[in-house]
Every structure is written in structure tokens, then in C-alpha cells.
Design an enzyme around this catalytic site. Structure first.
Site, PDB file in Angstrom:
ATOM      1  N   HIS A   1       0.815  -1.211   0.000  1.00  0.00           N
ATOM      2  CA  HIS A   1       0.000   0.000   0.000  1.00  0.00           C
ATOM      3  C   HIS A   1       0.855   1.271   0.000  1.00  0.00           C
ATOM      4  O   HIS A   1       0.427   2.301  -0.521  1.00  0.00           O
ATOM      5  CB  HIS A   1      -0.976  -0.040   1.188  1.00  0.00           C
ATOM      6  CG  HIS A   1      -2.010  -1.120   1.036  1.00  0.00           C
ATOM      7  ND1 HIS A   1      -2.602  -1.757   2.094  1.00  0.00           N
ATOM      8  CD2 HIS A   1      -2.530  -1.711  -0.082  1.00  0.00           C
ATOM      9  CE1 HIS A   1      -3.458  -2.675   1.647  1.00  0.00           C
ATOM     10  NE2 HIS A   1      -3.421  -2.666   0.333  1.00  0.00           N
ATOM     11  N   HIS A  45      -8.004  -8.018  -7.906  1.00  0.00           N
ATOM     12  CA  HIS A  45      -8.328  -8.829  -6.724  1.00  0.00           C
ATOM     13  C   HIS A  45      -8.519  -7.854  -5.568  1.00  0.00           C
ATOM     14  O   HIS A  45      -7.583  -7.572  -4.819  1.00  0.00           O
ATOM     15  CB  HIS A  45      -7.197  -9.817  -6.416  1.00  0.00           C
ATOM     16  CG  HIS A  45      -6.972 -10.842  -7.491  1.00  0.00           C
ATOM     17  ND1 HIS A  45      -6.390 -10.533  -8.693  1.00  0.00           N
ATOM     18  CD2 HIS A  45      -7.264 -12.166  -7.537  1.00  0.00           C
ATOM     19  CE1 HIS A  45      -6.325 -11.630  -9.443  1.00  0.00           C
ATOM     20  NE2 HIS A  45      -6.845 -12.632  -8.764  1.00  0.00           N
ATOM     21  N   SER A  78      -6.792  -1.953  -0.654  1.00  0.00           N
ATOM     22  CA  SER A  78      -6.413  -1.193  -1.853  1.00  0.00           C
ATOM     23  C   SER A  78      -7.586  -0.351  -2.397  1.00  0.00           C
ATOM     24  O   SER A  78      -7.350   0.792  -2.821  1.00  0.00           O
ATOM     25  CB  SER A  78      -5.833  -2.116  -2.930  1.00  0.00           C
ATOM     26  OG  SER A  78      -6.656  -3.242  -3.169  1.00  0.00           O
ATOM     27  N   GLU A 111     -13.917  -8.609  -7.634  1.00  0.00           N
ATOM     28  CA  GLU A 111     -13.862  -9.464  -6.451  1.00  0.00           C
ATOM     29  C   GLU A 111     -14.815 -10.631  -6.677  1.00  0.00           C
ATOM     30  O   GLU A 111     -16.022 -10.425  -6.838  1.00  0.00           O
ATOM     31  CB  GLU A 111     -14.221  -8.664  -5.195  1.00  0.00           C
ATOM     32  CG  GLU A 111     -14.330  -9.480  -3.931  1.00  0.00           C
ATOM     33  CD  GLU A 111     -13.105 -10.352  -3.622  1.00  0.00           C
ATOM     34  OE1 GLU A 111     -11.978  -9.830  -3.574  1.00  0.00           O
ATOM     35  OE2 GLU A 111     -13.287 -11.572  -3.434  1.00  0.00           O
ATOM     36  N   ASP A 126     -13.890 -12.493 -12.787  1.00  0.00           N
ATOM     37  CA  ASP A 126     -12.563 -13.057 -12.560  1.00  0.00           C
ATOM     38  C   ASP A 126     -11.514 -11.986 -12.916  1.00  0.00           C
ATOM     39  O   ASP A 126     -11.517 -11.449 -14.030  1.00  0.00           O
ATOM     40  CB  ASP A 126     -12.410 -14.285 -13.471  1.00  0.00           C
ATOM     41  CG  ASP A 126     -11.098 -14.985 -13.237  1.00  0.00           C
ATOM     42  OD1 ASP A 126     -11.108 -16.193 -13.005  1.00  0.00           O
ATOM     43  OD2 ASP A 126     -10.040 -14.310 -13.297  1.00  0.00           O
ATOM     44  N   GLY A 127     -10.639 -11.698 -11.965  1.00  0.00           N
ATOM     45  CA  GLY A 127      -9.647 -10.645 -12.180  1.00  0.00           C
ATOM     46  C   GLY A 127      -8.730 -10.928 -13.362  1.00  0.00           C
ATOM     47  O   GLY A 127      -8.304 -10.005 -14.063  1.00  0.00           O
ATOM     48  N   ASP A 145      -3.264  -8.580  -7.289  1.00  0.00           N
ATOM     49  CA  ASP A 145      -2.923  -8.958  -5.906  1.00  0.00           C
ATOM     50  C   ASP A 145      -3.717 -10.202  -5.491  1.00  0.00           C
ATOM     51  O   ASP A 145      -4.594 -10.130  -4.629  1.00  0.00           O
ATOM     52  CB  ASP A 145      -3.248  -7.751  -5.001  1.00  0.00           C
ATOM     53  CG  ASP A 145      -2.919  -8.014  -3.544  1.00  0.00           C
ATOM     54  OD1 ASP A 145      -2.079  -8.885  -3.251  1.00  0.00           O
ATOM     55  OD2 ASP A 145      -3.519  -7.319  -2.691  1.00  0.00           O
TER      56      ASP A 145
HETATM   57  C1  LIG Z   1      -5.011 -10.532  -1.254  1.00  0.00           C
HETATM   58  S1  LIG Z   1      -6.735 -10.239  -1.339  1.00  0.00           S
HETATM   59  C2  LIG Z   1      -6.840  -8.617  -2.007  1.00  0.00           C
HETATM   60  C3  LIG Z   1      -6.362  -7.515  -1.108  1.00  0.00           C
HETATM   61  C4  LIG Z   1      -6.508  -6.149  -1.693  1.00  0.00           C
HETATM   62  N1  LIG Z   1      -5.941  -6.044  -3.033  1.00  0.00           N
HETATM   63  C5  LIG Z   1      -5.856  -5.117  -0.806  1.00  0.00           C
HETATM   64  O1  LIG Z   1      -4.688  -4.731  -1.049  1.00  0.00           O
HETATM   65  O2  LIG Z   1      -6.506  -4.642   0.115  1.00  0.00           O
HETATM   66  C6  LIG Z   1      -7.242 -11.221  -2.716  1.00  0.00           C
HETATM   67  C7  LIG Z   1      -8.741 -11.196  -3.025  1.00  0.00           C
HETATM   68  O3  LIG Z   1      -8.940 -11.785  -4.310  1.00  0.00           O
HETATM   69  C8  LIG Z   1     -10.171 -12.483  -4.329  1.00  0.00           C
HETATM   70  N2  LIG Z   1     -10.082 -13.408  -5.471  1.00  0.00           N
HETATM   71  C9  LIG Z   1      -9.530 -14.635  -5.533  1.00  0.00           C
HETATM   72  N3  LIG Z   1      -9.499 -15.097  -6.801  1.00  0.00           N
HETATM   73  C10 LIG Z   1     -10.030 -14.120  -7.583  1.00  0.00           C
HETATM   74  C11 LIG Z   1     -10.218 -13.959  -8.984  1.00  0.00           C
HETATM   75  N4  LIG Z   1      -9.853 -14.928  -9.839  1.00  0.00           N
HETATM   76  N5  LIG Z   1     -10.757 -12.811  -9.434  1.00  0.00           N
HETATM   77  C12 LIG Z   1     -11.118 -11.821  -8.572  1.00  0.00           C
HETATM   78  N6  LIG Z   1     -10.967 -11.906  -7.235  1.00  0.00           N
HETATM   79  C13 LIG Z   1     -10.414 -13.027  -6.733  1.00  0.00           C
HETATM   80  C14 LIG Z   1     -10.254 -13.120  -2.960  1.00  0.00           C
HETATM   81  O4  LIG Z   1     -11.590 -13.403  -2.622  1.00  0.00           O
HETATM   82  C15 LIG Z   1      -9.617 -12.031  -2.085  1.00  0.00           C
HETATM   83  O5  LIG Z   1     -10.602 -11.196  -1.528  1.00  0.00           O
END
Ligand SMILES: C[S@@+](CC[C@H](N)C(=O)[O-])C[C@H]1O[C@@H](n2cnc3c(N)ncnc32)[C@H](O)[C@@H]1O
Length: 282
Positions: free
Chosen positions: A18, A41, A101, A119, A144-145, A165
Site C-alpha cells: 500500500h 483482486h 487497496s 472481487e 474473474d480478475g 494482488d
Molecule cells: C489478497 S486479497 C486482495 C487484497 C486487496 N488487493 C488489498 O490490497 O486490500 C485477494 C482477493 O482476491 C479475491 N479473489 C480470488 N481469486 C479471484 C479472482 N480470480 N478474481 C477476482 N478476485 C479473486 C479473494 O476473494 C480475495 O478477496
């Protein structure tokens, strides 16, 4: 998908990520023209560090809480001020909140900037909606990210940041990162691409760095911080960022910031900072 970022919010890896995010947005904000952030993500957006999840792990105690409590040397204090001031502003009413984030990016941006947050987890997305959904600059997607990297790039604004992320709870995440970066860069070669990764398995990290280097994308920066000397495959001993097209100031800024933070947020009080170019940039 069992990962919940609430257990880890504000830990040393979050602080590093961050802090870099805040510096990139400060740079993008120097020009009046709008930018876009694609956060593939996104997580739940905002976290209560007094809540049950954070209290179970206490990870933020070794991370953001130490940073907020310590007198920081200059120029690191000035470089970190936007990030830390955003947290202090969130806490003005006394709750021990920490911005993920999405909340941080929104707090540090301007009315003309736009945001896409992906998400996949339904509950996390519902929290994200509740916490930042009212902000008209933000769109929250149940997408999907990895697919979003193809679907939403390049952004209409033609400038901005792609933040990747993932939770790293499934095998193959490093390979997906490399493929995702290649796909994203092909569509948005002028964008800033920032990818977070855990340092647990050193061989996997070495292979990842090599694979990213082999893509041959110009201006690829590697930033890493070790916050523990304990090395085990299931223990996070550090974290890293790959940043393609970083602001020209970022390498020096991250070196300054992490050198100041390492003694605070590393377990043995020393920490190790690595900032280097995988392909030429500086
Ligand atoms: C490490 S966390 C994100 C933290 C955030 N970026 C932050 O810095 O505050 C990862 C997130 O990705 C989500 N996730 C997992 N696979 C995903 C995908 N294929 N596409 C989108 N989101 C996904 C999970 O549910 C989780 O909430």
C-alpha cells in the site's frame, strides 16, 4: 476460495504494497488528466482491525500499528505521509480501521479518476459494495480478475494502474501472474502494472522473477522486503512487487521508504530491502 484478507490487513506485506500504491497514485495525480485503476483482486475494501479476524492473527500489530506509532525519519516520513494520513483520517472517529487497496486508492484520488474493482468472493464483494459502493467513481465487478485484464484494458483514459494482488492460495498463481502481465501489457503497454507476490518458497520466487524477466518488457522493477529470517514453505518471510513502467521516481522512493520501515516491521528488527531492475529502466 477461503482466503479472507481481514486476517492479514495491515500486516507488513500490506504496508509495503500500500505504500507503493500510494506513491504510484501520487505520481499519476501530478497531471490533471484522469486515470483509471483496475484492481483485479480487490478484497473487502476496508477492514476493522479491532474486529475478530484481525484480532485472531494480530498481524497488523507487526505492521501498520508499528509504523503509525513510530517517529519516521525524513525523507521517508514525507513520502509516506499521503498513505499514513489516509489511515489517520479514517480513524478520526476512533475506530481502528485500515484501508484495503480500494479504500486507499479512492482516498488518494481525484473526482475525475475512475476505478474498476474485481472481487469473485460473494461475501467479500458484498462488504466492498457496502464500504465503497456509494462512490460514483468506482465500479465493483463480480468478474474473474484474470479475465478482467483482457476485458477492461486498455482503459478509456489511456493512463493508469493495473494492480494484481491474488491470494496465492491455489497452485499456479505465479504462472497466472506471468501470463496475466503479458496479456495486460499487450493491451496497455503505457500503463503502470503492479503485481504483488509472497516470499515463501524461494525457488518459486526465483523462477517467477526469471519468467517475468524473460517477457522482456522494458522498465520492469523488482521491490522486495524480507521481514523474517525464518524460511519455511508455509511461512511468509517477505513480500515483493513487480512494477512495469513505474514512475521514474519510484525505485528511489521505495528504497528510502523500505529502508526506514524495515527495522520497524521485520521480525528480527533488521529486514532486507532489494530494489533492482529486471529489465532496464532507470
Ligand atoms: C489478497 S486479497 C486482495 C487484497 C486487496 N488487493 C488489498 O490490497 O486490500 C485477494 C482477493 O482476491 C479475491 N479473489 C480470488 N481469486 C479471484 C479472482 N480470480 N478474481 C477476482 N478476485 C479473486 C479473494 O476473494 C480475495 O478477496
Amino acid at each position: 476460495m477461503n482466503y479472507r484478507h481481514a486476517f492479514h490487513a495491515g500486516n507488513p506485506a500490506d504496508v509495503m504494497k500500500h505504500a507503493a500504491l500510494a506513491r504510484v497514485l501520487a505520481y499519476l495525480g501530478r497531471k490533471d488528466t484522469p486515470y483509471r485503476v483496475l484492481d483485479t483482486h480487490a478484497g473487502a475494501g476496508l477492514y476493522d482491525l479491532a474486529g475478530a479476524s484481525a484480532q485472531r492473527t494480530l498481524e497488523a500489530e507487526d505492521g501498520i500499528e508499528r509504523v503509525l506509532a513510530a517517529p519516521l525519519p525524513e525523507p521517508a516520513a514525507t513520502l509516506l505521509a499521503p498513505y499514513l494520513d489516509a489511515i489517520r483520517a479514517l480513524r478520526a472517529e476512533g475506530r481502528r480501521l485500515y484501508p484495503g487497496s480500494p479504500a486507499l486508492a479512492l482516498a488518494l484520488s481525484r473526482p475525475q479518476d475512475r476505478f474498476l474493482f474485481c472481487e469473485l468472493n460473494k461475501e467479500e464483494r458484498a462488504k466492498l459494495e457496502k464500504r465503497i459502493g456509494a462512490d460514483a467513481r468506482a465500479k465493483i465487478l463480480a468478474q474473474d480478475g484474470w479475465q478482467a485484464l483482457s476485458a477492461h484494458l486498455p482503459p478509456r483514459e489511456r493512463r493508469g494502474l493495473v494492480l494484481v494482488d491474488p491470494p496465492f492460495e491455489e497452485p499456479g498463481e505465479f504462472q497466472r501472474m506471468v501470463a496475466g502481465l503479458e496479456a495486460a501489457y499487450r493491451r496497455f503497454a503505457t500503463g503502470i502494472h503492479m503485481l504483488w507476490y509472497p516470499i515463501k518458497d524461494l525457488r518459486a520466487v526465483d523462477a517467477f522473477r526469471r519468467d517475468v524477466g524473460r517477457l522482456g518488457l522494458p522498465k520492469t522493477l523488482r521491490v522486495e522486503l524480507d521481514f523474517s529470517t525464518v524460511r519455511a514453505l508455509d511461512t511468509l518471510s517477505g513480500s515483493g512487487l513487480i512494477i512495469v513502467n513505474p514512475p521514474f521516481t519510484l525505485a528511489d522512493e521505495m528504497r528510502t521508504i523500505l529502508t526506514a520501515l524495515a527495522p520497524l516491521i521485520s521480525k528480527d528488527g533488521t529486514g532486507r530491502v532489494r530494489v533492482s531492475w529486471l529489465t532496464p529502466g532507470g
